[in-house]
Motif scaffolding. Structure first.
Motif, PDB file in Angstrom:
ATOM      1  N   ASP A  22       1.149  -1.275  -0.081  1.00  0.00           N
ATOM      2  CA  ASP A  22      -0.263  -0.099   0.124  1.00  0.00           C
ATOM      3  C   ASP A  22       1.369   1.316   0.012  1.00  0.00           C
ATOM      4  O   ASP A  22       0.537   2.114  -0.836  1.00  0.00           O
ATOM      5  N   LEU A  23       1.930   1.269   1.298  1.00  0.00           N
ATOM      6  CA  LEU A  23       2.950   2.193   0.924  1.00  0.00           C
ATOM      7  C   LEU A  23       3.408   2.474  -0.391  1.00  0.00           C
ATOM      8  O   LEU A  23       3.425   3.951  -1.097  1.00  0.00           O
ATOM      9  N   CYS A  24       4.198   1.514  -1.103  1.00  0.00           N
ATOM     10  CA  CYS A  24       4.372   1.890  -2.200  1.00  0.00           C
ATOM     11  C   CYS A  24       3.677   1.927  -3.121  1.00  0.00           C
ATOM     12  O   CYS A  24       4.061   3.369  -4.492  1.00  0.00           O
ATOM     13  N   LEU A  25       1.976   1.850  -3.317  1.00  0.00           N
ATOM     14  CA  LEU A  25       0.966   2.240  -4.332  1.00  0.00           C
ATOM     15  C   LEU A  25       1.356   3.625  -3.810  1.00  0.00           C
ATOM     16  O   LEU A  25       0.564   4.478  -5.085  1.00  0.00           O
ATOM     17  N   TYR A  26       0.672   3.981  -3.239  1.00  0.00           N
ATOM     18  CA  TYR A  26       0.769   5.850  -2.587  1.00  0.00           C
ATOM     19  C   TYR A  26       1.798   6.598  -3.414  1.00  0.00           C
ATOM     20  O   TYR A  26       1.754   7.452  -3.204  1.00  0.00           O
ATOM     21  N   SER A  27       2.836   6.077  -3.178  1.00  0.00           N
ATOM     22  CA  SER A  27       4.523   6.417  -3.338  1.00  0.00           C
ATOM     23  C   SER A  27       5.329   5.930  -4.329  1.00  0.00           C
ATOM     24  O   SER A  27       6.792   5.682  -3.513  1.00  0.00           O
ATOM     25  N   PRO A  28       4.687   5.627  -5.669  1.00  0.00           N
ATOM     26  CA  PRO A  28       5.400   3.682  -6.411  1.00  0.00           C
ATOM     27  C   PRO A  28       7.065   5.064  -6.474  1.00  0.00           C
ATOM     28  O   PRO A  28       8.187   4.237  -6.455  1.00  0.00           O
ATOM     29  N   GLU A  29       7.502   6.164  -6.816  1.00  0.00           N
ATOM     30  CA  GLU A  29       8.386   7.140  -7.192  1.00  0.00           C
ATOM     31  C   GLU A  29       9.699   6.946  -6.491  1.00  0.00           C
ATOM     32  O   GLU A  29      11.095   6.399  -6.345  1.00  0.00           O
ATOM     33  N   SER A  30       9.287   6.285  -4.556  1.00  0.00           N
ATOM     34  CA  SER A  30       9.788   6.368  -3.882  1.00  0.00           C
ATOM     35  C   SER A  30      10.759   4.768  -3.564  1.00  0.00           C
ATOM     36  O   SER A  30      11.742   4.993  -2.848  1.00  0.00           O
TER      37      SER A  30
END
Length: 83
Positions: A22-30
């Motif tokens: 979920d975190l990755c989906l929220y900020s994939p560029e990170s």
């Protein structure tokens, strides 16, 4: 039967894997491509561990207990007899 502590550990591991996704989906560029791959692999492994534990637990039940559990699942509408 699988003990409650082990099942809690396995389900928490699965929840953490999906939380990271979920975190990755929220900020994939990170995340790097390698980190994204690791997150996906962790989700698969964690879900597989939960399913395997449930399967092992089910297989340890007596045939009568298995039938009752399956009947209860069908009666609840969660699963169908075809499942």
């Amino acid at each position: 039967m699988i003990n409650e502590m082990k099942m809690t550990e396995i389900t928490q591991s699965e929840e953490m894997a999906y939380f990271r996704a979920d975190l990755c989906l929220y900020s994939p560029e990170s995340y790097s491509l390698e980190e994204k791959k690791e997150i996906c692999n962790d989700m698969i492994a964690a879900s597989k561990a939960v399913l395997e534990s449930m399967r092992e637990d089910f297989e340890q039940l007596t045939p009568d207990a298995r039938a009752k559990l399956l009947d209860a699942l069908c009666a609840s509408g969660v699963e169908s007899p075809q499942w």
